[in-house]
Design a protein around this motif. Structure first.
Motif, PDB file in Angstrom:
ATOM      1  N   PRO A 170       0.818  -1.207   0.000  1.00 28.27           N
ATOM      2  CA  PRO A 170       0.000   0.000   0.000  1.00 28.27           C
ATOM      3  C   PRO A 170       0.858   1.265   0.000  1.00 28.27           C
ATOM      4  N   LYS A 171       0.574   2.129  -0.956  1.00 27.25           N
ATOM      5  CA  LYS A 171       1.274   3.411  -1.153  1.00 27.25           C
ATOM      6  C   LYS A 171       2.732   3.233  -1.568  1.00 27.25           C
ATOM      7  N   GLY A 172       3.136   1.989  -1.870  1.00 23.61           N
ATOM      8  CA  GLY A 172       4.501   1.761  -2.335  1.00 23.61           C
ATOM      9  C   GLY A 172       4.666   2.173  -3.780  1.00 23.61           C
ATOM     10  N   ASP A 173       5.913   2.432  -4.184  1.00 23.16           N
ATOM     11  CA  ASP A 173       6.161   2.857  -5.562  1.00 23.16           C
ATOM     12  C   ASP A 173       6.973   1.851  -6.359  1.00 23.16           C
ATOM     13  N   ARG A 174       7.381   0.748  -5.753  1.00 18.58           N
ATOM     14  CA  ARG A 174       8.128  -0.286  -6.464  1.00 18.58           C
ATOM     15  C   ARG A 174       7.309  -1.571  -6.477  1.00 18.58           C
ATOM     16  N   PRO A 175       7.111  -2.179  -7.652  1.00 15.31           N
ATOM     17  CA  PRO A 175       6.376  -3.450  -7.702  1.00 15.31           C
ATOM     18  C   PRO A 175       7.110  -4.532  -6.916  1.00 15.31           C
ATOM     19  N   ILE A 176       6.359  -5.276  -6.131  1.00 12.33           N
ATOM     20  CA  ILE A 176       6.946  -6.401  -5.406  1.00 12.33           C
ATOM     21  C   ILE A 176       6.687  -7.717  -6.146  1.00 12.33           C
ATOM     22  N   ALA A 177       5.756  -7.677  -7.116  1.00  9.23           N
ATOM     23  CA  ALA A 177       5.470  -8.840  -7.949  1.00  9.23           C
ATOM     24  C   ALA A 177       4.773  -8.355  -9.211  1.00  9.23           C
ATOM     25  N   THR A 178       4.855  -9.158 -10.261  1.00 13.34           N
ATOM     26  CA  THR A 178       4.141  -8.852 -11.498  1.00 13.34           C
ATOM     27  C   THR A 178       3.568 -10.139 -12.067  1.00 13.34           C
ATOM     28  N   MET A 179       2.498  -9.980 -12.821  1.00 14.23           N
ATOM     29  CA  MET A 179       1.941 -11.109 -13.577  1.00 14.23           C
ATOM     30  C   MET A 179       1.676 -10.647 -14.999  1.00 14.23           C
TER      31      MET A 179
END
Length: 326
Positions: free
Chosen positions: A293-302
């Motif tokens: 939440p409110k982060g600016d870097r993806p921690i995962a992608t699909m």
């Protein structure tokens, strides 16, 4: 692969026997069909027997991401528990699997320092179900779908996907997955119900994750697909025409700073990254990004290629003629 990582895999997946004589090979499994009652846009899906048979399939297909679970123990055996934090499975689905069929996962041998390996899955009769790559980050090598995307030709004269623009992005929305949380019409089951039948059970997935390297229950790789796909909101379907029926043709799940935990809240957005097609399908490629939440870097992608069956849209021929004059 080291003796230590193999032992860790055995501890994390105690019911998964891995043959390492020729690469890494998992046991034969018969994954369960849990999407027979799935619906979207108020109609049934490719996982419903009657709908699938109308489109030329033997019956309702098992969702592709279900098969990802069989590769996770192999990846942990190859790279250790760190793979659960920065791992990637990237696959092109080649043949459907039906309830009762047995399948087996393969991974090519991984040399010391190697960060990527070819994977494939076969049925008992030798039919290849999927082929792709499994890798570990944080600096992920070029995956199977990275290469596939780079070689895609643009679709000529789309009908169902007419007017959809590459780089269209949705706003962020929140998602979470609890053990008993119902995941909506797209996924009419809970995590607890999935864990009752998952092909590769693990203490890491349970409410009391004894021996887990993370001390908390993590969301299984196949259920990340459920987490990210169930939350389609208003304005996110992208399709201009319907109803239509589609199936997963390509899928990649990649962790950058994982794992994802049961009960935690995340934010996601989606972006159209490609549009392609074949004789029978129009394909919409969507990348979903996961953030704290409110982060600016993806921690995962699909990355997901939703291949829409042209025959499932009853007005396809007439609207194609109207759009393109033939």
């Amino acid at each position: 692969m080291t003796t230590t990582s193999f032992a860790v895999a055995s501890a994390i997946f105690p019911e998964t026997a891995i043959d390492d004589r020729d690469g890494l090979v998992g046991p034969w499994r018969a994954p369960r069909q849990m999407l027979a009652d799935q619906s979207y846009d108020d109609h049934t899906s490719i996982h419903d027997d009657a709908t699938a048979q109308k489109l030329g399939f033997k019956g309702g297909t098992i969702e592709g991401a279900t098969h990802f679970s069989q590769f996770v123990p192999l990846a942990v055996a190859a790279w250790g528990p760190r793979w659960l934090e920065t791992g990637c499975i990237s696959a092109h689905y080649r043949a459907p699997v039906y309830e009762g069929e047995e399948v087996r996962a393969h991974m090519a041998r991984v040399a010391p320092g190697q960060a990527i390996a070819e994977i494939w899955m076969e049925k008992a009769d030798g039919t290849e179900v999927l082929r792709g790559t499994c890798s570990i980050g944080p600096d992920h090598p070029e995956s199977a779908l990275d290469k596939r995307l780079a070689s895609l030709a643009s679709i000529d004269e789309p009908v169902i996907l007419e007017g959809i623009e590459i780089r269209t992005t949705t706003s962020r929305r929140t998602v979470s997955m609890g053990f008993d949380q119902h995941m909506g019409h797209l996924y009419p089951f809970t995590l607890r119900q999935k864990l009752d039948v998952i092909t590769e059970p693990s203490p890491c997935y349970t409410e009391a994750p004894a021996g887990s390297p993370h001390g908390r229950a993590i969301i299984p790789f196949e259920m990340m697909s459920v987490l990210l796909n169930h939350a389609w909101g208003e304005g996110e379907s992208f399709y201009r025409r319907g109803p239509v029926v589609g199936l997963f043709a390509d899928q990649e799940i990649r962790l950058h700073d994982g794992p994802l935990f049961v009960g935690d809240t995340y934010e996601i957005d989606r972006e159209v990254v490609a549009i392609s097609g074949s004789r029978r399908t129009e394909s919409l490629w969507i990348k979903t990004r996961v953030f704290h939440p409110k982060g600016d870097r993806p921690i995962a992608t699909m990355l997901l290629n939703q291949a829409i069956m042209k025959d499932s849209y009853q007005d396809y021929a007439s609207e194609r003629a109207q759009l393109y004059g033939d």
